[in-house]
Scaffold this motif. Sequence first.
Motif, mmCIF file in Angstrom:
data_model
loop_
_atom_site.group_PDB
_atom_site.id
_atom_site.type_symbol
_atom_site.label_atom_id
_atom_site.label_comp_id
_atom_site.label_asym_id
_atom_site.label_seq_id
_atom_site.Cartn_x
_atom_site.Cartn_y
_atom_site.Cartn_z
ATOM 1 N N HIS A 330 -1.335 -11.172 -30.571
ATOM 2 C CA HIS A 330 -0.553 -11.580 -29.411
ATOM 3 C C HIS A 330 0.724 -10.737 -29.333
ATOM 4 O O HIS A 330 1.232 -10.277 -30.360
ATOM 5 N N PRO A 331 1.245 -10.522 -28.139
ATOM 6 C CA PRO A 331 2.464 -9.711 -28.004
ATOM 7 C C PRO A 331 3.619 -10.285 -28.832
ATOM 8 O O PRO A 331 3.706 -11.494 -29.069
ATOM 9 N N GLU A 333 6.658 -10.486 -27.944
ATOM 10 C CA GLU A 333 7.443 -11.354 -27.070
ATOM 11 C C GLU A 333 6.461 -12.277 -26.344
ATOM 12 O O GLU A 333 5.959 -11.970 -25.265
ATOM 13 N N SER A 334 6.178 -13.395 -26.973
ATOM 14 C CA SER A 334 5.211 -14.345 -26.433
ATOM 15 C C SER A 334 5.487 -15.698 -27.061
ATOM 16 O O SER A 334 6.448 -15.875 -27.815
ATOM 17 N N GLU A 335 4.610 -16.660 -26.764
ATOM 18 C CA GLU A 335 4.744 -17.993 -27.358
ATOM 19 C C GLU A 335 4.202 -18.043 -28.779
ATOM 20 O O GLU A 335 4.285 -19.086 -29.425
ATOM 21 N N CYS A 336 3.645 -16.945 -29.250
ATOM 22 C CA CYS A 336 3.064 -16.935 -30.603
ATOM 23 C C CYS A 336 4.146 -17.301 -31.622
ATOM 24 O O CYS A 336 5.148 -16.591 -31.758
ATOM 25 N N VAL A 377 -2.115 -5.732 -26.915
ATOM 26 C CA VAL A 377 -0.680 -5.890 -27.217
ATOM 27 C C VAL A 377 0.058 -4.560 -27.287
ATOM 28 O O VAL A 377 1.295 -4.545 -27.333
ATOM 29 N N PRO A 459 -4.635 -18.523 -28.145
ATOM 30 C CA PRO A 459 -3.301 -18.486 -28.778
ATOM 31 C C PRO A 459 -3.289 -18.995 -30.206
ATOM 32 O O PRO A 459 -2.310 -18.780 -30.938
#
Length: 566
Positions: A330-331, A333-336, A377, A459
């Motif tokens: 996941h990127p 800058e994400s909710e990860c 990503v 996610p």
Amino acid sequence: MVLSSHGRTNYVIVLSSQASRSEMHAATELQRFLEEMTGAHFPLLDDGVPVAEKEIAVGAGRHTEALLPGVDFGAFGSEELLVKTVGKRIVIAGGRQRGTLYGVYRFLEILGCRWFTAKVSRIPRVEALTVEPLDTREKPLLEYREPFFAEAFDGDWAARNLANSNSASLMARHGGKVRYGTFVHTFETLLPVAKYFDEHPEWYSEIDGKRISERPQLCLTNPQVLEKVIEGVRGWIKAMPDATIFSVSQNDWTNPCQCAKCREIDEREGTPQGSILQFVNKVAEAIEDEAPHVAIDTLAYWYSRKPPKTLKPRQNVIIRLCSIECCFAHPLESECPENQKFAEDIREWSRIANRLYVWDYVTNFHNYIMPWPNSKVLGANVRFFARHNVVGLFEQGSYAPGGGGEAAEMRAYVLAKLLWNPSVDENRIRDEFIDGVYGKAAGKVREYVRVIHEPVADPNIHMHIFCDITNPHLTDDVIERGDALLYEAEALAESEAVRERVELAHLPMHYVRIRKMTDVPEKAEERKALLERFLAIARREGIRNISEQHTIETWAQHGAIEPGKW
């Protein structure tokens, strides 16, 4: 304008008699590829001749100045380029170090040329070569751009894709490169434990009240350590006068010094980076006047990643921030949840660092050849770095000699384009690569890439740089469908060369299936046959390593490798 028709041209290439090495190379590269495209020979002249009615002026010189009198090429950055039509003439010029050379490659790209790998390019053959009006001026956002794959070390490939990598074989004709004199984890190099510990244990880490000789860092508040390190750095600079960056950085293990003085700084700054940065700033200050062209590089890595509360890097200090703990499904800058702390750290570093580099990770170090679907990503992360004042990017891929990491050539190509211009559409670049490299098999390869990326859209599925075949992104369904698609792609290949490229792309599926069949008695014969096929392809391609630390031959000799043990 028509540059050539039916193998003939009225155009000449004009180069200044004062041209730099890279500008000379730029002119000969332009001549070479134009002839390859058209069959026409474009004469190469120096600018002592009058301006011709039809010419391509390469590099700053008399003709360039006459055609563009309002442009001050002396003010261009070393890699800044300009490609501009002036009536029936074309000017390709820029910074004398690499700008003109990059301008030639940008012009050739506009004409349709691509250099996908060191061995596979697309140089279109045309009956008539025409050019629309051009007015392109570019300079890179990043001063340092390194796709760190074995496949990206070829100097011509790197130059043609505008990468100034320290590790690539970039010569004077390419305009050189960003040259590291010493490259990370240098505390041990500067003060080897075996040489100095017996006489000076106080130079090394104090842990639980004792100075240690087993994997120590340096005691960064000891004045003798500072004196010796400055002496060592001065020696490096003298020995490597063409280098512009020298690393003074922690060893690749933990054990930062806990002596009272080091601990006081680290506690005050809220991070072990406190004592490191204070020390590195002093080294940088000591060499600043005598070597104004040199920067001192240090790591923000592992235990030292968090920025200090009050200290700031000096203007000649580079902070190299490392993303090693992150999830690459996941990127950043994400909710990860696994990436949020790193995102916080880079935001803070971007506020205080004058020159911020990032050491990013784009391969699986324990399983180079295992599918590691991070394509979604790459662009997002490069753009994230660019938005946070990063000026140098080291994208660490499968760098072991022989190459062969999963999708390494495609990753290197896509990353080279992103590092030059983070706003490019990486999906278009990836599709262009697949079409150019796999020909009639491209559709199946593209579908394979889509299939292996399906699971990481979840996610809750994460992917790290040391994950194994048991990671949840490698489902039985994905393996079955991916394997079938690549066999279909092999059948569609229109030539032996294309088929071999597809077979190379197929190795990751073979690898996973071989590993999955370990300790399954009824699969022994199938596994043996697949292993022989895997090894035959790998040996043909010259691939040496199965992981960062182990060779393919060592892996093969083990016979049966249990999941989680490789």
